[in-house]
Enzyme design. Structure first.
Site, short mmCIF file in Angstrom:
data_model
loop_
_atom_site.label_atom_id
_atom_site.label_comp_id
_atom_site.label_asym_id
_atom_site.label_seq_id
_atom_site.Cartn_x
_atom_site.Cartn_y
_atom_site.Cartn_z
N LEU A 1 1.34 3.29 -2.00
CA LEU A 1 0.74 4.70 -2.63
C LEU A 1 -0.27 6.02 -1.57
O LEU A 1 -0.57 6.69 -2.02
CB LEU A 1 0.47 4.53 -4.10
N GLY B 1 0.87 -1.19 0.02
CA GLY B 1 -0.29 0.17 0.43
C GLY B 1 0.58 1.33 0.00
O GLY B 1 0.56 2.28 0.77
N ILE C 1 -1.21 -2.13 -5.26
CA ILE C 1 -1.84 -2.63 -6.34
C ILE C 1 -1.74 -1.90 -8.00
O ILE C 1 -2.31 -2.72 -8.83
CB ILE C 1 -3.36 -3.33 -6.02
N ARG C 2 -1.22 -0.86 -7.20
CA ARG C 2 -1.77 0.44 -8.80
C ARG C 2 0.34 0.33 -9.42
O ARG C 2 0.61 0.76 -8.52
CB ARG C 2 -1.86 1.29 -8.40
N ASP D 1 -0.38 -7.71 -5.93
CA ASP D 1 -1.44 -7.40 -4.82
C ASP D 1 -1.58 -8.58 -3.84
O ASP D 1 -1.31 -9.98 -3.57
CB ASP D 1 -2.84 -8.45 -5.83
N TYR E 1 -14.42 -0.38 8.99
CA TYR E 1 -12.85 -1.08 9.02
C TYR E 1 -12.91 -0.75 11.06
O TYR E 1 -11.41 -1.35 10.57
CB TYR E 1 -12.82 1.42 8.92
N LYS F 1 -10.32 -3.45 12.15
CA LYS F 1 -9.03 -3.31 12.60
C LYS F 1 -8.88 -4.54 14.82
O LYS F 1 -7.67 -4.69 14.95
CB LYS F 1 -8.67 -1.83 13.13
N ILE G 1 -4.44 10.83 10.92
CA ILE G 1 -3.30 11.09 10.50
C ILE G 1 -3.09 12.89 9.57
O ILE G 1 -3.90 12.70 8.30
CB ILE G 1 -2.00 10.34 10.10
#
Length: 239
Positions: A15, A13, A40-41, A58, A147, A151, A177
Site C-alpha cells: 500500500l 508494503g 500491515i494495514r 506484519d 534511513y 540502506k 521517485i
C-alpha cells in the site's frame, strides 16, 4: 523470471508509494493470479482491487512471513515494507526495528522457501563524504540519516545472505521517485510530488529548499521497469 515461468510474486508494503503501483504492473505482466500483495494495514479503500490477492502481513512476525511465502507458493519477493527517510528520522529506533527487522525476516523467508528477493536501496545510502560527480558504485558510504544507515546495512546484509546461504538477492539504488498516482509517504524528496498536489488543491506551494538546489529524481514507470528487469535478468549476467 520470464513470463513462461510464472512464479508467484509477493509484495510487502504493497500500500506504499512503490508497492501500490508495482502490484498493478506485475498483475498486468504476469497475471493477477500470480501476484500476492501484502501490507500491515487492510486495503479498506480497495486501492489494490484487480492487482492480485491481498493479505495482511506484519513483516516483523517472522513465522507468519515465512508461512505466507510457503502457503502461497511464492517464487519472488519484492520487499518494500519500510519507514521512509523523513519519517524514519522522526523515530530512528522504530525505523531500525522495521527496516532491518523486516529485512532479516524477508531474507529468512527467502532462504527457507528458495525464493529470490528484491530489496530497494536508495541514494540515501550515500553521505556528505561521497563523491558528488560520477559517483562510483563502490565508494564511501557514511550516511547521516537512520534511513541511510538501514540502506547501507541492508545492502551488506543481502550480500551476506547471498554469499553465506546462496539466496538470490537483488536491488537498485533509487533516487527520489515521482508518481502521479500516490500521495507523499514520508520521504525526503516527497516535496517533488507534493508540489503538484498543492498546486492543484491550493494554487501555491512554498518549497523549503534553497534556490538552485538539485536532487536526482526518477519517474515511477522507470522505477518499476528497473525493479522488474533486474529480477528477470539471468543471474549469470549479474555481478
Amino acid at each position: 523470471m520470464g513470463k513462461a515461468e510464472m512464479k508467484k510474486v509477493l509484495i510487502t508494503g504493497a500500500l506504499g508509494q512503490i508497492g501500490s503501483e508495482l502490484a498493478f504492473h506485475l498483475a498486468e505482466r504476469y497475471g493477477a493470479d500470480n501476484v500476492v500483495a501484502s501490507d500491515i494495514r487492510d486495503d479498506r479503500e480497495g486501492r489494490l482491487e484487480g492487482a492480485g490477492r491481498f493479505i495482511r502481513l506484519d513483516v516483523l512476525a517472522r513465522d507468519e512471513f515465512s508461512a505466507a511465502v510457503g502457503v502461497n507458493r511464492i517464487g519472488v519477493i519484492y520487499h518494500l515494507a519500510a519507514l521512509l527517510s523523513a519519517v524514519a528520522e522522526g523515530n530512528p529506533q522504530k525505523a531500525w526495528r522495521i527496516n532491518m527487522g523486516g529485512l532479516v525476516n524477508a531474507l529468512e523467508a527467502a532462504r527457507e522457501n528458495g525464493c529470490s528477493l528484491f530489496v530497494p536501496s536508495s541514494i540515501g545510502a550515500f553521505g556528505p563524504d561521497t563523491p558528488l560527480d560520477d559517483t562510483p558504485q563502490d565508494t564511501i558510504m557514511r550516511p547521516h540519516s537512520m534511513y541511510g544507515v538501514t540502506k547501507v546495512s541492508g545492502e551488506l546484509l543481502c550480500d551476506y545472505y547471498h554469499r553465506r546461504f546462496g539466496v538470490d538477492t537483488r536491488g537498485v539504488r533509487f533516487p527520489g521517485i515521482i508518481s502521479n498516482a500516490t500521495l507523499p509517504g514520508g520521504g525526503t524528496t516527497d516535496y517533488a510530488v507534493d508540489i503538484f498536489y498543492k498546486a492543484i488543491l491550493e494554487g501555491r506551494y512554498t518549497c523549503y529548499l534553497k534556490e538552485n538546489t538539485s536532487l536526482d529524481m526518477m519517474y515511477m514507470p522507470d522505477a518499476l521497469k528497473a525493479a522488474v528487469e533486474v529480477m528477470e535478468a539471468d543471474p549469470g549476467r549479474l555481478r
